[in-house]
Structures are given as structure tokens and as C-alpha cells.
Design an enzyme around this catalytic site. Sequence first.
Site, short mmCIF file in Angstrom:
data_model
loop_
_atom_site.label_atom_id
_atom_site.label_comp_id
_atom_site.label_asym_id
_atom_site.label_seq_id
_atom_site.Cartn_x
_atom_site.Cartn_y
_atom_site.Cartn_z
N GLU A 128 0.72 -1.23 -0.10
CA GLU A 128 -0.13 0.02 -0.16
C GLU A 128 0.93 1.23 0.14
O GLU A 128 0.56 2.16 -0.76
CB GLU A 128 -0.97 -0.29 1.14
CG GLU A 128 -2.29 0.92 1.33
CD GLU A 128 -3.08 0.56 2.40
OE1 GLU A 128 -4.20 0.35 2.10
OE2 GLU A 128 -2.82 0.76 3.55
N GLU A 139 2.20 1.74 -3.59
CA GLU A 139 0.92 2.40 -4.30
C GLU A 139 0.97 3.93 -3.94
O GLU A 139 0.97 4.50 -4.85
CB GLU A 139 -0.26 1.59 -3.91
CG GLU A 139 -1.12 2.15 -5.01
CD GLU A 139 -2.60 1.11 -4.46
OE1 GLU A 139 -3.82 1.80 -5.18
OE2 GLU A 139 -2.83 0.56 -3.67
N CYS A 188 -8.05 -1.95 4.25
CA CYS A 188 -7.91 -3.27 5.02
C CYS A 188 -9.07 -3.32 5.71
O CYS A 188 -9.31 -4.36 6.44
CB CYS A 188 -6.75 -3.10 5.90
SG CYS A 188 -6.42 -1.67 6.65
N SER A 225 -7.02 1.99 -2.11
CA SER A 225 -5.87 1.48 -2.77
C SER A 225 -6.31 0.20 -2.99
O SER A 225 -7.49 -0.56 -2.48
CB SER A 225 -4.87 1.19 -1.08
OG SER A 225 -4.00 0.13 -1.51
N LYS A 263 -15.34 -9.41 7.73
CA LYS A 263 -14.36 -10.34 7.08
C LYS A 263 -14.97 -11.60 6.86
O LYS A 263 -14.34 -12.09 5.67
CB LYS A 263 -13.15 -10.74 8.25
CG LYS A 263 -12.48 -9.51 8.63
CD LYS A 263 -11.50 -9.17 7.62
CE LYS A 263 -10.59 -7.99 7.83
NZ LYS A 263 -9.77 -7.68 6.86
N GLU A 300 -16.04 -10.50 3.43
CA GLU A 300 -14.93 -10.28 2.69
C GLU A 300 -14.29 -11.60 1.96
O GLU A 300 -14.05 -11.61 0.84
CB GLU A 300 -13.78 -9.47 3.36
CG GLU A 300 -12.36 -9.20 2.48
CD GLU A 300 -11.53 -8.62 3.34
OE1 GLU A 300 -10.68 -7.60 2.63
OE2 GLU A 300 -11.19 -8.94 4.55
N GLU A 353 -14.11 -11.49 -5.96
CA GLU A 353 -12.71 -11.24 -6.25
C GLU A 353 -11.59 -11.90 -5.55
O GLU A 353 -10.58 -11.94 -6.18
CB GLU A 353 -12.79 -9.92 -6.10
CG GLU A 353 -13.74 -8.93 -6.42
CD GLU A 353 -14.96 -8.56 -5.85
OE1 GLU A 353 -15.74 -7.95 -5.96
OE2 GLU A 353 -15.04 -9.29 -4.72
N CYS A 363 -9.82 -1.96 14.79
CA CYS A 363 -10.44 -3.24 14.87
C CYS A 363 -10.44 -3.78 16.00
O CYS A 363 -11.37 -4.89 16.28
CB CYS A 363 -9.45 -4.29 14.17
SG CYS A 363 -9.14 -3.92 12.31
#
Length: 645
Positions: free
Chosen positions: A312, A315, A341, A361, A400, A403, A408, A571
Site C-alpha cells: 500500500e 502504491e 484493509c 488502495s 471479514k 470479505e 474477487e 479493529c
Amino acid sequence: MNTKTNHDRTCRAPKSVKGYSIKTSPDKTQIGGQVTVTINDHAIKVPLGTTILEASKSLGINIPTLCNHDDLCVAGVCRICVVEVEGQRNLQAACAFPVTSPIKVRTHSRRVRHARRHILDLMLAKHYGECYSCTRNGNCELQNLAEEYGVDFYRFGHLKEPRYTVDNSSYAVVRDMDKCILCRRCIRTCIDMQEVGVLGAINRGDKTKIATFLDKPLAEVICINCGQCINRCPTAALKAKDPTDEVWAAIDDPTKHVVIQTAPSPRAAIAECFGVEPGTALTFEMNTALKRCGFNKVFDTNFTADLTIIEEGTELILRLYKALVKKDPGVAETIPQFTSCSPGWVKFIEHFYPEFLPHVSSAKSPQQMFGALIKTYYAQQNNLDPANIVSVALMPCSAKKFECNRPEMISSGYKDVDYGLTTRELAKMIKEAGVDLLKMEKSDFDDPFGSATGSGVIFGATGGVMESALRCVIELVTGKKVENLFDHAEITPVRGFEGSRIAELTIGDVGPVPDLLKHLVPDWNWLRGVTLKLGVCHGTANAKKVLEDIRNGGPFSQCQFIEFMACPGGCLGGGGQPIPTTPEIRAARARAIYAEDRRSTIRKSHENPAILSLYKEFLTDGPCGKVSHKLLHTHYVARGKYILA
């Protein structure tokens, strides 16, 4: 984080659930600054506007509540906190009664106790299900109050058949309205705290229920799967979707190689599930317990948190280089770069601000990076068929679960992460295996990834991603030790629980470009003298304010990099963490995370030897190269706010 103050005009919360406060003088010696309240014959002075509930707490008097929560605005709907106020004909809700003049209160008189018991009896009359088969058995506020007030039979009857169908459509959150007590905590959490607004009360009287738009399944509306509603639900009306049976089946299958990665936040909180005070980290004891449960390998998600910082951060460097040096207007429009994230945050921006998706990102979250590496790099290193690897992730987050099921996330050629477990679910597995977590000896994480750095650990707290990135940027660009600028490498300006904040870092002298990044930029001269503006934000209600600020050309639009987390506190306050949660509990978990960082031998992502080996042996074209883009980067979907009828 305090959500009990007035929201700005952009808040979509209805007036009935908006927070409020009474403005008082900071000088308590002024006339009217303090008021005398007499509670159970004990007189005390409290600031004007203090509720009876708050005043009682200061005297050590416990008044039961169900709709009240430290994170939420006052509602006063459950009435379990009723008290007698002298001169008032009716009982009053202690949570919603501000003290503005001297009063006398009885909190546990015979009349009050009987009223509370009858309220509980009425709730239980419409509460379908058996406690022993409930996921909240032993940790249910309704169950605890029924015991406390001596409810030993169903005075007004008990439902024998369910009234509603369980909504099991979501990958993350399960809704069982037969267990709902209409406290509306979930509504206030979703609208007032997170600014999502999936849930609301429909119908009236005894027909009232909590529902989604058009009463559609949760998977078909704009839920971001953050699970904050679960953490504040007093019963099991809301819970995370539990895959533990599937995980046990994999462990019991001799043909499967079952590995688990563990994020930092569950390690700082799981002790709470075993009766230990918040703020106790059991990282290495948990490693041993996981082996006892039957997992073949236990890995540290902090390894890919370090990897995320490299990818990241690279990037971001590329975006800045193309915008500042190459003068690429298309790239300049994608600055500031947003972190990616937090899956709840990603789904929030997909639904509510899809026009900002180019700013996000492309780096996957640490969970998904690890999943891709396990079924490629790790499988090759150990001559394993990735089809027989079952990859489990221990996360503090219900999002999560969504996710890892995104279409993808199959860059390894398989589903990168098979199952996501919450902290609560893993605690249940450990107990089911007969393992006493508190008595486990310590053991380290397994190779080839090993233990990661302190930078990976602090990902669990709001500001942690930004602090980790800065530790790398300062050293990689200037060639100087971060400790020369910040004591113990602790970049405190990006820490804290304010909803959002901006920090600045001016780059003075620059050093040589390290070997890891030489294929990207020729030198750092273009960064000499540049002041980087960095934003930090947690909670999607705050994210909305930041995005609106950017849209209107405010201070955050001048940032180059912004960290977003969907959950309050980051988190560590995730929807899969132990219940209950409060600002004090989240602060204790943060202290545990920062203490583990300070104890770490290596505290910077770019110094992680396992990361350097990974780039040398596997990701051979370096950060943001073709291999890493295939495995460690992804794209997102502009979902919008409209749903199919």
C-alpha cells in the site's frame, strides 16, 4: 468515542434517536452549576443535566438497563430502569431523566421492583426460544435480569412456536426477531453511530418489529456487515454467522491441512471470554490452544499487515510520483489515497460514495493477502495441494466473513480464505475442545512466516495503519531512524479515539532509494521539503463527515493518505469482539496492543526478514510488481444505495 453529543445537520438520524446534551458552565461553583439529588436517602451534588442513572452509578447503585448503552444516545424505551421520583405520579426512566432541580429518588422500592419484574415478564411472553440452545446463553442481558429479579415462571405465558423466519441470508450477520426485545439499540447503532441506516422500527403497538427496507433479507440491502449492531444487542436477536461446525469438520478430516491466521485484536480481547479483565493479551497462549484444537499451523496475520504496509505504501509512492513528477492529471485526481484493509469501510464506500472508489488502495486486506499466499507460496514451499488446504482467519470483524466470500478473492486459483472466525467463535471452540486458555504455556507462530513486527500489531487500533506506514516512510525516504524523531518510534499524533484527525510530516533531507524500491523511482529528491498531510478516521459516521469534507474541498481534501476503519476504535472494536463493548473496554484493548508493539523485537514492516525473503524468493519483481498485483491486489464494486424491488 462519545456519540452522546449533537450531530451536525447532515446526520440522517430521526429526532427520536439523536443525541443531546445540556450545555453547562465549566465552573461548577456558579449558581445552578450543580444540583442536589437524594437517592435512597443519600444526598449528592451532580452537574446540571446529569441523569438519575448516572447519578446513581456515582453512588454505587446499580439500576438495570436494556435500551441504554454507553456508546449510544438516550432512548428510554425499554423502561426497565424505572425509578420513583418524589412528587411524580408515574415511574420515570432513570436513563432519560435529567436532574435540573433538587429531587428525591427511590431506585429499588417495592413498587419499582414489581414494575421491573412485570416488564421482564411481558418481554419474555413474546421471547421465543430456549436459553440453553442460545448463542448468548450466559452472556444475555435479558437472561441476567430475569435471574436477578426472580423470574421463575412465565407469568404471562410463553411462545411455543416462532413468529418470524430467521434471516440467514447474509455472510456476516444473522437476524432472529423472535429474540428481539425492541430496545432499538441496533437502530441507533446503525443510524446514529454508523450512519448506514439499514434497520428501523415498522408497524405499531404489539405489531412493532425491527426490519430492513421493505422487510428484505439483510443480504439484499445496504448492510456493510460491520456487526456493530451485534455488539450492542442485549440478546441473540443479532449474531454473527458461525462456521465453527465446518471448521471442526475440516480439522477432523485427515485429508485436509488446516491452517489459521490470527489478527492482533482478537489476541488482545479473547481473555475477556474467559472472565479476565479487558486489556490482557494472550497471544502466545492462544497459539498453544489453537494447536490443541487441531490446527496444523498457526500463523500471524501481522506478517501480511507488514506486507500490506509495503504494498500500500508503494502504491502511494507511485501515485505521488506520477502526480508530482510525471504531472499525470488522472493520477492526481486519485489523491488522497484511502486505506482498504477494513472490509466494512470498503462496502460503505461502495454503497454510499462509489465516486470515491478510485481513491481506495487496490491492496487487499492482510487477511486476504495471507489467504492468497497460503495457497500459493506456502503450498509450494511444503509440497501441498492447495485444494486440500483449508485456510481459516481469526478476525475481530464480522465483515471479514463477507470479505472472504467476495468473488474477487480467488487470485490463488481457489477461495483464498475459506472461513472467517470471530473472537467469540474461537473462544467457543477452545472451550469445546476442553482447553483452559489461561493455563496454556506460550508458543510461537509457525514458519515460514514466523512472528511479525510491532507495526503489524498496531493495525488493530485506529491510527495503527498510519503509524506503521510512517515508520517505514520516514526511514525509507530519509535514511534516518524514526526513533530520532519520535520517542520509541511511537508516532503519537496519529493515535487517539477522536473521530477523525489530521497529522503533518515534513520531509527534510532525503536518503538513497532502498534496493526494494529502486525499480519504481530513481531518487527521493522530488519529496525533499514536501509536507505530507495524513488523515485518520474510525467509524463510518465519521467517514461520512470526512468524505463530505473532501467533496467540499475541506482540510481532508489536502491530505495525501487517509486511514479509514469502519468500527469505533478500529479493529479492536470490531463486530466479532467479546461482548460487552464500551469506550473503556476499547481503550483497555488498545493499551494491550500498544504494549505488545513495545515488546516486539522488530517494530518496522520493512525490517521484517520474512517479508524481505518473500520478495526475494516469490514476489521477485518487487512491491506492486506483476506477481504481487495478481495475488495481493484487487478491485471494488460500485454498488450504490439502490436495491432491487
